[in-house]
Design a protein around this motif. Structure first.
Motif, PDB file in Angstrom:
ATOM      1  N   THR A  64       5.449 -13.646  34.285  1.00 34.79           N
ATOM      2  CA  THR A  64       5.879 -15.189  33.978  1.00 34.79           C
ATOM      3  C   THR A  64       4.768 -16.112  34.782  1.00 34.79           C
ATOM      4  OG1 THR A  64       7.474 -15.468  36.067  1.00 34.79           O
ATOM      5  CG2 THR A  64       8.139 -14.693  33.603  1.00 34.79           C
ATOM      6  N   GLN A 121       5.500 -21.095  25.718  1.00 36.51           N
ATOM      7  CA  GLN A 121       5.497 -20.298  26.871  1.00 36.51           C
ATOM      8  C   GLN A 121       6.810 -20.203  27.567  1.00 36.51           C
ATOM      9  OE1 GLN A 121       2.600 -21.699  29.399  1.00 36.51           O
ATOM     10  NE2 GLN A 121       1.199 -22.460  27.731  1.00 36.51           N
ATOM     11  N   GLU A 122       7.527 -21.221  27.730  1.00 35.66           N
ATOM     12  CA  GLU A 122       8.851 -21.304  28.351  1.00 35.66           C
ATOM     13  C   GLU A 122      10.030 -20.270  28.025  1.00 35.66           C
ATOM     14  OE1 GLU A 122       8.382 -22.293  31.446  1.00 35.66           O
ATOM     15  OE2 GLU A 122      10.567 -21.444  31.801  1.00 35.66           O
ATOM     16  N   GLU A 123      10.011 -20.322  26.581  1.00 36.59           N
ATOM     17  CA  GLU A 123      10.766 -19.425  25.836  1.00 36.59           C
ATOM     18  C   GLU A 123      10.430 -18.210  26.266  1.00 36.59           C
ATOM     19  OE1 GLU A 123      10.107 -21.407  22.157  1.00 36.59           O
ATOM     20  OE2 GLU A 123      12.157 -21.097  21.684  1.00 36.59           O
ATOM     21  N   ASN A 140       8.653 -16.804  28.835  1.00 38.19           N
ATOM     22  CA  ASN A 140       8.908 -16.746  30.285  1.00 38.19           C
ATOM     23  C   ASN A 140      10.539 -16.504  30.724  1.00 38.19           C
ATOM     24  OD1 ASN A 140       6.375 -16.545  31.034  1.00 38.19           O
ATOM     25  ND2 ASN A 140       6.267 -18.730  31.696  1.00 38.19           N
ATOM     26  N   ASN A 141      11.071 -17.302  30.128  1.00 34.91           N
ATOM     27  CA  ASN A 141      12.762 -17.018  30.206  1.00 34.91           C
ATOM     28  C   ASN A 141      13.319 -15.704  29.831  1.00 34.91           C
ATOM     29  OD1 ASN A 141      13.482 -19.606  31.064  1.00 34.91           O
ATOM     30  ND2 ASN A 141      13.835 -20.451  29.260  1.00 34.91           N
TER      31      ASN A 141
END
Lengths: 415, 415
Positions: B86, B23-25, B27-28
């Motif tokens: 995001t 998820q974080e990748e 959103n980045n």
């Protein structure tokens, strides 16, 4: 087109009535049909005799004649099938979610029938009763287009079902058979968007390809399975042999049978001779890459096209890979997105395989032969979807439903 | 075909990488793209200027030029759109169910990306960033085919996004634009089953019809809405006027706008003059059946074809019916299965309407204008599906996902 339009209109009218039937009414209808099939056995068997005689005269091969033939036992089994469907949960009417919005609207999602389902299938006449039963249980009308080989049997079965429904005051047009089995009519049927909501082909690769290419109606693609088993460097090799023999030989002509082996090089030297012996004992021909043929003289040479083939026969392909990554990318390149398995004792490799393989069903340490509506616990199966829209994998009753949003307001307007 | 094959391969390779991103990748990546759109505003505006100048030279009408034009505000809004995505829940990886079978197998269903999504759309260049954002968030690669009118704007936007992704070590091919906007290439794209999992058309009726007719890839049909409001014999007539004015005039050119009124005869005499006055005041032309024209001289004559039309304009059709049954069957005959509403104070009639109307969204006492991903609380919308397979009604992130079965065994074979 007029012939099909009229059928479409009749099916649509029946679907409108089926949409509001309760569970008990639908189950009564199914029981009435089961009873009628048994009572009218003689008529059905006689019609089937005509089909079988014609097939023999046309030189149809023995295995296909077996699929076409009905017997007392097979009619009992058709009737039992309908009765079993009455025992399944009716998914129609379920409210899947209901939420309130800040403006006071309550927005819910309700499970409803698809409407009119079209099914195009090949010679097995038991599909006729089975497909009707699943569609009827889910409140759908069904238009059936069977093969010309089974036309007399299909007519007799549909006729018995229609009469049984009418007798208990249910719409006879819940099931309609296309009696014109010409290719032109089939192609027209595939463009009857106005009356048919979903088209499901059941049969061989050629049939499915033709439906996917010609249909303007949304299709659920079923079927073809080039299933792989990957023997990891950390596999229990006895388990691997056991699972591969099951997945390849328990039944040859089915879509969830294993068609291709992928073996990690670090176990190849030990494993290849074992699996070759076990497969050869069961008369399975092995077609392998060069690395594998060095390890056993019984392995024949695989051509490039072997990697993509669904043999449905006593043949299996075999490839040795240098890493799990190579194995996964080989499988994702050549598979038909049906069922794939890894044999491993390693946690990370099992997770990697589950995450990275693109298929309807991905197994760790089990036979691909389990991809099946009954084995998955659905109590029924209308086919196995190999596409990604709507339903993926074995399809039970839920695959024959859709949803609609229901919205409760008290005068809301959009600002 | 070679041009598209190469694009298909690149998209497929990107999809394989996106499938395993956290998820974080993701959103980045979205944040990086939002930032880049703002930083590269000048380049995008300059490219857009070329499109707008060309459109003006080609005599394109003012309303279309407005849709095509980008401004500082519109670019800010594109960037904001990506940032908002995001904040949405990532549906990928969710285990929807996990059950144990009697043989010891654990069978689960996991939410996964579709793979490669194809989107064919018309002139609004903001769709480019928006469609990319929703596909990227759900781990899908996307192949975009925009209109030739917006080609320079689309190229610039995609170029900025691709570079921004590469800069943060994410696959640039997550979004690929088909730069050849010929009709032939579009038709070939619709048959690229090997590389594209789902095709979503976004645009007018002609575009959608062409995709449905030509695509062999599974399609999610979006869009056209011939939406009805049925004024029941037990309606609150003030509420009916209020809702109809909102549903017809709040925004004319949208698919969830009301295009047709169906009025029960027992309230017609009182209601028709009220609604005619209110609509006429807002310059809406009314085309009605004979019974309605007796009640108001301002109603023009409706032709048969009016019942099936999505005007997207200041016109509405009007029919008087003798019963709720007649109203429901009129609506089911002519609607496009989008959004339908009943105005009533009667419990039984509200339930009957909810049960028997065949549409993606069925309302009681509210405006059809609420059929929208944001209004339904999804936080995003990729379109509104008017088909019954896969997704029906407003589509949020979930519509861009599929599932796969994951099966945990310890050596099970099928008996």
């Amino acid at each position: 087109m007029k012939y099909l339009e009229e059928i479409g209109l009749r099916a649509r009218a029946a679907a409108t009535k089926l949409n509001v039937l309760g569970q008990e009414e639908k189950n009564n209808g199914l029981r009435a049909c089961a009873k009628a099939l048994l009572e009218m056995e003689e008529i059905i068997l006689k019609a089937n005799e005509t089909d079988v005689t014609n097939a023999k005269n046309n030189g149809v091969k023995e295995s296909l004649i077996d699929r076409l033939s009905l017997t007392h036992e097979r009619i009992v089994s058709m009737a039992e099938g309908l009765k079993e469907i009455t025992g399944l949960d009716d998914p129609i009417g379920e409210i899947i979610s209901m939420k309130n919005r800040p403006n006071g609207l309550s927005i819910g999602q309700k499970r409803v029938p698809l409407g009119v389902v079209g099914i195009i299938y090949e010679s097995r006449p038991n599909v006729t009763a089975d497909a009707f039963g699943l569609c009827f249980k889910t409140g759908n009308a069904v238009i059936l287009r069977g093969g010309s080989d089974a036309i007399h049997s299909n007519k007799a079965i549909v006729n018995v079902i229609q009469k049984a429904l009418v007798k208990v005051s249910l719409p006879g047009d819940s099931v309609i058979l296309i009696e014109d089995t010409s290719r032109e009519t089939a192609t027209e049927l595939m463009k009857l968007n106005k009356y048919i909501d979903v088209l499901i082909p059941r049969g061989g690769e050629g049939l499915i390809k033709s439906v996917v290419e010609n249909s303007t109606i949304p299709v659920i693609e079923t079927g073809t399975g080039n299933c792989h088993i990957y023997v990891d460097e950390f596999a229990d090799l006895d388990m691997a042999v056991n699972i591969i023999i099951n997945a390849k030989t328990q039944r040859l002509g089915v879509c969830n049978a294993c068609e291709s082996l992928v073996v990690h090089k670090s176990v190849a030297k030990e494993f290849i001779p074992q699996i070759v012996e076990a497969l050869t004992l069961r008369n399975v021909e092995i077609r392998g890459d060069m690395d594998s043929r060095v390890l056993s003289a019984q392995i024949k040479e695989a051509a490039e096209e072997d990697w993509g083939r669904e043999y449905l026969d006593s043949i299996i392909s075999l490839k040795i890979v240098n890493s799990i990554e190579e194995g996964i990318s080989h499988i994702n390149k050549y598979n038909t997105k049906h069922s794939e398995a890894i044999i491993t004792k390693d946690y990370n490799n099992s997770m990697k395989f589950l995450n990275e393989i693109d298929a309807a069903a991905v197994y760790v340490n089990a036979s691909t032969r389990f991809t099946d509506g009954f084995e998955f616990g659905f109590g029924a199966e209308i086919g196995i979807s190999t596409q990604k829209l709507h339903a993926r994998g074995p399809m039970g009753l839920l695959a024959l439903t859709t949803t609609k949003y229901i919205i409760f307001g008290n005068g809301q307007i959009r600002p």
